[in-house]
Write a protein that holds these residues in place. Structure first.
Motif, mmCIF file in Angstrom:
data_model
loop_
_atom_site.group_PDB
_atom_site.id
_atom_site.type_symbol
_atom_site.label_atom_id
_atom_site.label_comp_id
_atom_site.label_asym_id
_atom_site.label_seq_id
_atom_site.Cartn_x
_atom_site.Cartn_y
_atom_site.Cartn_z
ATOM 1 N N LEU A 1 0.500 -6.257 0.469
ATOM 2 C CA LEU A 1 -0.227 -5.055 0.858
ATOM 3 C C LEU A 1 0.549 -4.285 1.914
ATOM 4 O O LEU A 1 0.748 -3.063 1.797
ATOM 5 N N CYS A 2 1.017 -4.975 2.946
ATOM 6 C CA CYS A 2 1.737 -4.300 4.023
ATOM 7 C C CYS A 2 3.072 -3.750 3.541
ATOM 8 O O CYS A 2 3.568 -2.741 4.072
ATOM 9 N N GLY A 3 3.664 -4.395 2.532
ATOM 10 C CA GLY A 3 4.956 -3.965 2.013
ATOM 11 C C GLY A 3 4.933 -2.608 1.343
ATOM 12 O O GLY A 3 5.988 -2.014 1.082
ATOM 13 N N ARG A 4 3.739 -2.078 1.088
ATOM 14 C CA ARG A 4 3.618 -0.731 0.513
ATOM 15 C C ARG A 4 3.923 0.362 1.537
ATOM 16 O O ARG A 4 4.091 1.526 1.172
ATOM 17 N N PHE A 5 3.957 -0.020 2.821
ATOM 18 C CA PHE A 5 4.054 0.967 3.893
ATOM 19 C C PHE A 5 5.145 0.567 4.882
ATOM 20 O O PHE A 5 5.656 -0.549 4.845
ATOM 21 N N GLU B 1 -5.033 3.909 16.528
ATOM 22 C CA GLU B 1 -3.872 3.619 17.379
ATOM 23 C C GLU B 1 -3.402 2.184 17.199
ATOM 24 O O GLU B 1 -2.728 1.631 18.080
ATOM 25 N N ASP B 2 -3.724 1.581 16.067
ATOM 26 C CA ASP B 2 -3.381 0.180 15.811
ATOM 27 C C ASP B 2 -1.877 0.036 15.596
ATOM 28 O O ASP B 2 -1.295 0.703 14.745
ATOM 29 N N ARG B 3 -1.248 -0.871 16.343
ATOM 30 C CA ARG B 3 0.188 -1.128 16.199
ATOM 31 C C ARG B 3 0.449 -2.494 15.567
ATOM 32 O O ARG B 3 1.613 -2.903 15.453
ATOM 33 N N LEU B 4 -0.617 -3.186 15.179
ATOM 34 C CA LEU B 4 -0.467 -4.480 14.503
ATOM 35 C C LEU B 4 -0.739 -4.342 13.015
ATOM 36 O O LEU B 4 0.051 -4.796 12.177
ATOM 37 N N VAL B 5 -1.875 -3.750 12.655
ATOM 38 C CA VAL B 5 -2.200 -3.459 11.255
ATOM 39 C C VAL B 5 -2.153 -1.940 11.114
ATOM 40 O O VAL B 5 -3.018 -1.240 11.639
ATOM 41 N N ALA B 6 -1.147 -1.447 10.440
ATOM 42 C CA ALA B 6 -0.941 0.001 10.372
ATOM 43 C C ALA B 6 -2.184 0.704 9.833
ATOM 44 O O ALA B 6 -2.793 0.243 8.868
ATOM 45 N N PRO B 7 -2.604 1.805 10.459
ATOM 46 C CA PRO B 7 -3.769 2.541 9.967
ATOM 47 C C PRO B 7 -3.658 2.923 8.486
ATOM 48 O O PRO B 7 -4.665 2.964 7.780
ATOM 49 N N GLN B 8 -2.438 3.166 7.997
ATOM 50 C CA GLN B 8 -2.257 3.488 6.577
ATOM 51 C C GLN B 8 -2.667 2.308 5.697
ATOM 52 O O GLN B 8 -3.230 2.492 4.613
ATOM 53 N N VAL B 9 -2.346 1.099 6.159
ATOM 54 C CA VAL B 9 -2.727 -0.115 5.430
ATOM 55 C C VAL B 9 -4.248 -0.233 5.388
ATOM 56 O O VAL B 9 -4.837 -0.547 4.353
ATOM 57 N N GLN B 10 -4.871 0.034 6.522
ATOM 58 C CA GLN B 10 -6.329 -0.033 6.598
ATOM 59 C C GLN B 10 -6.960 0.970 5.633
ATOM 60 O O GLN B 10 -7.823 0.611 4.824
ATOM 61 N N ARG B 11 -6.534 2.208 5.717
ATOM 62 C CA ARG B 11 -7.138 3.265 4.893
ATOM 63 C C ARG B 11 -6.935 2.999 3.398
ATOM 64 O O ARG B 11 -7.845 3.203 2.594
ATOM 65 N N PHE B 12 -5.745 2.575 3.030
ATOM 66 C CA PHE B 12 -5.468 2.298 1.623
ATOM 67 C C PHE B 12 -6.408 1.208 1.100
ATOM 68 O O PHE B 12 -7.011 1.353 0.032
ATOM 69 N N GLY B 13 -6.519 0.106 1.839
ATOM 70 C CA GLY B 13 -7.378 -0.984 1.402
ATOM 71 C C GLY B 13 -8.835 -0.584 1.305
ATOM 72 O O GLY B 13 -9.529 -0.943 0.347
ATOM 73 N N TYR B 14 -9.315 0.184 2.275
ATOM 74 C CA TYR B 14 -10.717 0.600 2.274
ATOM 75 C C TYR B 14 -11.010 1.558 1.115
ATOM 76 O O TYR B 14 -12.070 1.474 0.490
ATOM 77 N N ARG B 15 -10.061 2.455 0.865
ATOM 78 C CA ARG B 15 -10.241 3.397 -0.239
ATOM 79 C C ARG B 15 -10.288 2.641 -1.572
ATOM 80 O O ARG B 15 -11.135 2.906 -2.429
#
Length: 241
Positions: free
Chosen positions: A103-107, A188-202
């Motif tokens: 998942l993180c490797g997408r970003f 402002e998350d520097r551990l789990v990128a906000p893009q990763v969060q948004r993608f997963g939630y969407r």
């Protein structure tokens, strides 16, 4: 009349269950039933199995809340029959067969990925495995910006290490396909990128996604907001019950 549900809070990497204390305090003050079990962080599958068994022992319905790595755990553990909903906070909402690494490797890598310290630990069978922590002098900036320095300092030196292998283990279930879900993005998350969060939630079809202007430990810097979101979910679930 609202149904009574138990809020089960699952912590993330580099923390333990006590990291939920500002949220727990407010939930208890609000008259909620709340539990915050610990995950070990040595096996993703083991953590998922444990949290599912923990939830299944709860008498009645459960709103399952996961922060960071804990969000990945509830993606699988949330398949328990008594789970009525999932709340992902600054975390990973996985697809079946997907790992956190994938998942993180997408970003682009999150800033914290360059500040993880590794060490070997004995696995109990004569072999050694690798565990990770956040470099203590970078902990406040990477996870806890906005917290008082004494609080972030305590968290930095009392981290619960996590085995690096958990990030490669694949999700064996996808609870959000059958349970309603909600998401919180820590902008402002520097551990789990906000893009990763948004993608997963969407992808998970979260009913609502709330953005909070805070660090990874938004559970502490914005505890009142988190509790307000939990209250709203419980009301929403009850009104549709």
């Amino acid at each position: 009349m609202m149904r009574t549900s138990t809020v089960v809070l699952v912590h993330g990497a580099f923390l333990d269950a006590s990291g939920w204390w500002p949220v727990v305090l407010r939930l208890l003050d609000g008259g909620h039933r709340v539990l915050a079990p610990a995950v070990i962080g040595r096996s993703f599958h083991g953590d998922c199995d444990y949290i599912r068994s923990f939830v299944e022992r709860v008498d009645g319905e459960v709103l399952l809340v996961g922060h960071g790595y804990g969000a990945a755990v509830i993606t699988v553990a949330g398949g328990a029959k008594n789970v009525i909903g999932l709340l992902f906070i600054a975390g990973y909402a996985l697809e079946r067969g997907e790992s956190i690494d994938e998942l993180c490797g997408r970003f682009a890598p999150a800033e914290a990925s360059g500040h993880l310290a590794s060490a070997l630990f004995p696995d109990g069978d004569g072999t050694f495995r690798t565990e990770l922590t956040v470099t203590p002098d970078r902990f406040a900036r990477l996870l806890a910006e906005g917290l008082p320095s004494d609080e972030s300092g305590v968290l930095a030196v009392s981290q619960r290490p996590i085995a690096d292998s958990v990030f490669a283990e694949r999700a064996t279930g996808t609870a959000w396909r059958t349970k309603p879900s909600w998401g919180v993005v820590a902008t402002e998350d520097r551990l789990v990128a906000p893009q990763v969060q948004r993608f997963g939630y969407r992808r998970a079809g979260c009913r609502t996604v709330t953005a909070l202007d805070g660090p990874h430990l938004v559970t502490q810097t914005h505890a009142t907001d988190i509790v307000r979101i939990i209250d709203g979910i419980l009301r929403e679930v009850a009104s549709h019950g």
